[in-house]
Write an enzyme that holds these catalytic residues in place. Structure first.
Site, PDB file in Angstrom:
ATOM      1  N   THR A  43      21.671  45.993  -8.151  1.00 31.71           N
ATOM      2  CA  THR A  43      21.369  46.204  -9.570  1.00 31.71           C
ATOM      3  C   THR A  43      22.445  45.586 -10.449  1.00 31.71           C
ATOM      4  O   THR A  43      22.151  44.969 -11.483  1.00 31.71           O
ATOM      5  CB  THR A  43      21.242  47.711  -9.868  1.00 31.71           C
ATOM      6  OG1 THR A  43      20.183  48.244  -9.073  1.00 31.71           O
ATOM      7  CG2 THR A  43      20.924  47.951 -11.333  1.00 31.71           C
ATOM      8  N   THR A  91      30.998  37.686 -29.201  1.00 36.06           N
ATOM      9  CA  THR A  91      30.218  38.906 -29.404  1.00 36.06           C
ATOM     10  C   THR A  91      28.736  38.551 -29.512  1.00 36.06           C
ATOM     11  O   THR A  91      27.880  39.194 -28.904  1.00 36.06           O
ATOM     12  CB  THR A  91      30.679  39.623 -30.685  1.00 36.06           C
ATOM     13  OG1 THR A  91      32.089  39.863 -30.613  1.00 36.06           O
ATOM     14  CG2 THR A  91      29.952  40.948 -30.845  1.00 36.06           C
ATOM     15  N   ALA A 119      29.751  31.543 -41.742  1.00 33.73           N
ATOM     16  CA  ALA A 119      30.920  30.690 -41.969  1.00 33.73           C
ATOM     17  C   ALA A 119      31.542  30.230 -40.662  1.00 33.73           C
ATOM     18  O   ALA A 119      32.040  29.100 -40.570  1.00 33.73           O
ATOM     19  CB  ALA A 119      31.947  31.446 -42.808  1.00 33.73           C
ATOM     20  N   ASP A 120      31.519  31.087 -39.643  1.00 33.96           N
ATOM     21  CA  ASP A 120      32.098  30.701 -38.356  1.00 33.96           C
ATOM     22  C   ASP A 120      31.267  29.599 -37.694  1.00 33.96           C
ATOM     23  O   ASP A 120      31.818  28.674 -37.091  1.00 33.96           O
ATOM     24  CB  ASP A 120      32.236  31.906 -37.433  1.00 33.96           C
ATOM     25  CG  ASP A 120      30.942  32.694 -37.243  1.00 33.96           C
ATOM     26  OD1 ASP A 120      29.973  32.495 -38.004  1.00 33.96           O
ATOM     27  OD2 ASP A 120      30.906  33.538 -36.322  1.00 33.96           O
ATOM     28  N   ARG A 121      29.936  29.684 -37.841  1.00 30.73           N
ATOM     29  CA  ARG A 121      29.084  28.630 -37.285  1.00 30.73           C
ATOM     30  C   ARG A 121      29.343  27.302 -37.989  1.00 30.73           C
ATOM     31  O   ARG A 121      29.452  26.253 -37.342  1.00 30.73           O
ATOM     32  CB  ARG A 121      27.613  29.012 -37.417  1.00 30.73           C
ATOM     33  CG  ARG A 121      27.174  30.141 -36.506  1.00 30.73           C
ATOM     34  CD  ARG A 121      25.756  30.597 -36.843  1.00 30.73           C
ATOM     35  NE  ARG A 121      24.784  29.510 -36.681  1.00 30.73           N
ATOM     36  CZ  ARG A 121      23.551  29.552 -37.196  1.00 30.73           C
ATOM     37  NH1 ARG A 121      23.162  30.579 -37.927  1.00 30.73           N
ATOM     38  NH2 ARG A 121      22.722  28.537 -36.979  1.00 30.73           N
ATOM     39  N   ARG A 130      37.625  39.606 -32.798  1.00 29.43           N
ATOM     40  CA  ARG A 130      38.998  39.131 -32.804  1.00 29.43           C
ATOM     41  C   ARG A 130      39.334  38.407 -34.101  1.00 29.43           C
ATOM     42  O   ARG A 130      38.484  37.737 -34.704  1.00 29.43           O
ATOM     43  CB  ARG A 130      39.259  38.157 -31.643  1.00 29.43           C
ATOM     44  CG  ARG A 130      38.953  38.687 -30.266  1.00 29.43           C
ATOM     45  CD  ARG A 130      39.874  39.803 -29.853  1.00 29.43           C
ATOM     46  NE  ARG A 130      41.260  39.385 -29.722  1.00 29.43           N
ATOM     47  CZ  ARG A 130      42.261  40.231 -29.420  1.00 29.43           C
ATOM     48  NH1 ARG A 130      42.011  41.522 -29.224  1.00 29.43           N
ATOM     49  NH2 ARG A 130      43.496  39.796 -29.318  1.00 29.43           N
ATOM     50  N   LEU A 131      40.571  38.553 -34.527  1.00 30.50           N
ATOM     51  CA  LEU A 131      41.156  37.752 -35.599  1.00 30.50           C
ATOM     52  C   LEU A 131      42.074  36.739 -34.925  1.00 30.50           C
ATOM     53  O   LEU A 131      42.988  37.123 -34.178  1.00 30.50           O
ATOM     54  CB  LEU A 131      41.935  38.628 -36.572  1.00 30.50           C
ATOM     55  CG  LEU A 131      42.659  37.922 -37.735  1.00 30.50           C
ATOM     56  CD1 LEU A 131      42.801  38.853 -38.928  1.00 30.50           C
ATOM     57  CD2 LEU A 131      44.053  37.414 -37.330  1.00 30.50           C
ATOM     58  N   GLY A 136      36.746  37.138 -36.905  1.00 37.70           N
ATOM     59  CA  GLY A 136      35.460  37.389 -36.273  1.00 37.70           C
ATOM     60  C   GLY A 136      35.152  38.867 -36.195  1.00 37.70           C
ATOM     61  O   GLY A 136      35.943  39.718 -36.619  1.00 37.70           O
ATOM     62  N   ASN A 137      34.006  39.192 -35.631  1.00 34.41           N
ATOM     63  CA  ASN A 137      33.623  40.590 -35.490  1.00 34.41           C
ATOM     64  C   ASN A 137      34.519  41.340 -34.513  1.00 34.41           C
ATOM     65  O   ASN A 137      34.731  42.544 -34.660  1.00 34.41           O
ATOM     66  CB  ASN A 137      32.165  40.684 -35.022  1.00 34.41           C
ATOM     67  CG  ASN A 137      31.189  40.273 -36.100  1.00 34.41           C
ATOM     68  OD1 ASN A 137      31.145  40.866 -37.164  1.00 34.41           O
ATOM     69  ND2 ASN A 137      30.411  39.227 -35.831  1.00 34.41           N
TER      70      ASN A 137
END
Length: 273
Positions: free
Chosen positions: A196, A141, A117-119, A13-14, A10-11
């Site tokens: 806030t 992410t 591909a992850d989806r 984590r592996l 992933g962007n």
């Protein structure tokens, strides 16, 4: 006994896992594998870290029969990943992509090559687990929401910034708003913020919750009323907590599950091998 090694790059984590042929991706255990791990994807660019990861995996599991992976981190990450095991140079690497075929499901995406591909792996993983009308949510992410019908049709989905990206954007692009970080360990159903910090944290969570609520409504409008929501990713505990009320109102099953992408790669690899 066959052994398969699967990677989700992933962007951020592996993740990896090793599964045996006696195991079944339809098993709904928290994890369907005995050996797994995760590192920062950035470390894949370091030769020293690649050597360390490869040595650890090779000492943990026997030589696999095949290696399956999906990657959204770019071509350099793919090259670095496939350099990990020179001692296993006769092992076949199989890359799951958005247009990879999986029996029993198809996508309506105009150009499946451009489907993440992850989806697609998560959709396959969801299909391996159940055949009901399903929302497949990855809360990392980015937050992705995909509709998978009981008929095996992927009707598309949405991509939006994840919680951290929303919060960082407010901090980066304004003069006075602080950086707020949601803590999955302190997940709560937020109301209107009375500071806030709360206003940002609860607001970003409400935006995610609102998108999921709209997805449930839209699925019903197109005659695929949602029966189950699978949710994975680092922010899954936060969103799952927020979804409790929706589940009660709509009679949904909200099921956080770890490693849905890995499970999808595993299910696909069994069909592709």
């Amino acid at each position: 006994m066959s052994l398969y090694l699967v990677f989700d790059v992933g962007n951020t984590r592996l993740k990896w896992a090793a599964v045996e042929s006696t195991q079944n991706p339809a098993d709904r255990q928290k994890k369907g594998w005995a050996y797994s791990g995760s590192i920062s994807t950035k470390l894949l660019a370091s030769a020293d870290h690649r050597t360390e990861l490869a040595d650890y995996i090779a000492k943990t599991i026997p030589k696999p029969d095949a290696i399956g992976f999906c990657c959204v981190a770019g071509s350099e990450a793919i090259a670095n990943l496939q350099s990990l095991f020179p001692q296993w140079n006769d092992v076949s690497w199989k890359q799951l992509q958005g247009d990879s075929i999986y029996p029993g499901i198809r996508t309506l995406y105009a150009d499946p090559v451009k489907l993440g591909a992850d989806r697609w792996a998560a959709v396959i993983g969801a299909r391996a687990l159940a055949t009901s009308n399903t929302l497949v949510i990855s809360a990392g992410t980015a937050t992705t929401i995909d509709l998978l019908g009981s008929n095996g049709v992927h009707y598309g989905g949405w991509i939006m910034p994840g919680l951290a990206l929303m919060q960082e954007s407010l901090h980066t692009n304004t003069a006075q708003l602080p950086l707020v970080e949601s803590d999955p360990r302190q997940a709560q159903s937020g109301g209107f913020g009375l500071s806030t910090t709360e206003a940002i944290g609860f607001g970003c969570e409400a935006a995610q919750f609102g998108a999921i609520t709209r997805a449930v409504q839209l699925a019903k409008e197109i005659n695929h009323p949602i029966e189950r929501i699978w949710i994975d990713g680092g922010n899954a505990p936060i969103l799952a907590k927020q979804l409790d009320l929706l589940a009660k109102q709509c009679g949904l099953l909200i099921e956080p599950i770890e490693g849905l992408v890995l499970r999808g790669i595993w299910a696909w690899l069994l069909k592709a091998s």
